[in-house]
Design a protein around this motif. Sequence first.
Motif, PDB file in Angstrom:
ATOM      1  N   UNK A   1      -5.246   8.570   1.795  1.00 59.52           N
ATOM      2  CA  UNK A   1      -5.194   7.448   2.736  1.00 59.52           C
ATOM      3  C   UNK A   1      -5.476   6.116   2.043  1.00 59.52           C
ATOM      4  N   UNK A   2      -6.003   6.163   0.816  1.00 57.59           N
ATOM      5  CA  UNK A   2      -6.280   4.952   0.049  1.00 57.59           C
ATOM      6  C   UNK A   2      -5.048   4.416  -0.665  1.00 57.59           C
ATOM      7  N   UNK A   3      -3.933   5.134  -0.564  1.00 59.62           N
ATOM      8  CA  UNK A   3      -2.703   4.752  -1.245  1.00 59.62           C
ATOM      9  C   UNK A   3      -1.624   4.432  -0.221  1.00 59.62           C
ATOM     10  N   UNK A   4      -0.816   3.428  -0.539  1.00 51.47           N
ATOM     11  CA  UNK A   4       0.350   3.137   0.308  1.00 51.47           C
ATOM     12  C   UNK A   4       1.395   4.225   0.053  1.00 51.47           C
ATOM     13  N   UNK A   5       2.385   4.304   0.912  1.00 51.00           N
ATOM     14  CA  UNK A   5       3.464   5.287   0.720  1.00 51.00           C
ATOM     15  C   UNK A   5       4.172   5.059  -0.608  1.00 51.00           C
ATOM     16  N   UNK A   6       4.389   3.783  -0.963  1.00 51.46           N
ATOM     17  CA  UNK A   6       5.044   3.471  -2.225  1.00 51.46           C
ATOM     18  C   UNK A   6       4.189   3.933  -3.414  1.00 51.46           C
ATOM     19  N   UNK A   7       2.892   3.727  -3.319  1.00 51.44           N
ATOM     20  CA  UNK A   7       1.997   4.159  -4.399  1.00 51.44           C
ATOM     21  C   UNK A   7       1.982   5.683  -4.533  1.00 51.44           C
ATOM     22  N   UNK A   8       1.986   6.369  -3.397  1.00 49.63           N
ATOM     23  CA  UNK A   8       2.022   7.840  -3.424  1.00 49.63           C
ATOM     24  C   UNK A   8       3.295   8.330  -4.099  1.00 49.63           C
ATOM     25  N   UNK A   9       4.422   7.723  -3.722  1.00 48.92           N
ATOM     26  CA  UNK A   9       5.699   8.112  -4.317  1.00 48.92           C
ATOM     27  C   UNK A   9       5.724   7.823  -5.812  1.00 48.92           C
ATOM     28  N   UNK A  10       5.205   6.656  -6.204  1.00 43.49           N
ATOM     29  CA  UNK A  10       5.181   6.288  -7.621  1.00 43.49           C
ATOM     30  C   UNK A  10       4.254   7.212  -8.411  1.00 43.49           C
ATOM     31  N   UNK A  11       3.088   7.518  -7.852  1.00 43.28           N
ATOM     32  CA  UNK A  11       2.155   8.424  -8.515  1.00 43.28           C
ATOM     33  C   UNK A  11       2.795   9.801  -8.698  1.00 43.28           C
ATOM     34  N   UNK A  12       3.437  10.305  -7.658  1.00 43.50           N
ATOM     35  CA  UNK A  12       4.125  11.598  -7.765  1.00 43.50           C
ATOM     36  C   UNK A  12       5.229  11.551  -8.811  1.00 43.50           C
ATOM     37  N   UNK A  13       5.999  10.487  -8.800  1.00 43.43           N
ATOM     38  CA  UNK A  13       7.091  10.351  -9.765  1.00 43.43           C
ATOM     39  C   UNK A  13       6.549  10.346 -11.198  1.00 43.43           C
TER      40      UNK A  13
END
Length: 156
Positions: A117-129
């Motif tokens: 919840x501390x990450x935006x959707x874009x950050x989650x996607x970038x971290x996963x990538x």
Amino acid sequence: MYSRGGIYHLMAKVSHKNFLYGFSILKKENLHPGQMPLLALLWKEEGLSQRELAKRLDIKPSTLNVMIGRLEKNGYIRKEHDPNDQRRSLIYFTAEGRTVCGKMKKKFSEFRDVIMDNFSEEEKEELCRLLQKFCDCLDEQMKQSELRKDKEGNDA
């Protein structure tokens, strides 16, 4: 922000903190992190033989025997003879084991949600990538290492 070794240091730090938190949760239920893959597999599919479990978990049967013994002692799993082959034991959750495993799943899911919840959707996607890219690079290095080992073995 990037420094040589910085990424590995940060990944080790994240892994260590995640392990410590998980260990503290599991310890309250007299569980060990090494037992979680077995419990997760049983959650999906009970009634497997010890041989099947060892193979799927990619662990030695002796390691699995110790794990099963401890989980049995804690009252979380039980062995039953295979009705088709009395030489085989099949592994099942006890009612208490199923309850505890469900409770652990819920706690870890809640923990993951709080962190993410501390990450935006874009950050989650970038971290996963980026983590997937890192995994792919490690896979490639392992493959190259195996190829070099095979080549060296053939050259001898």
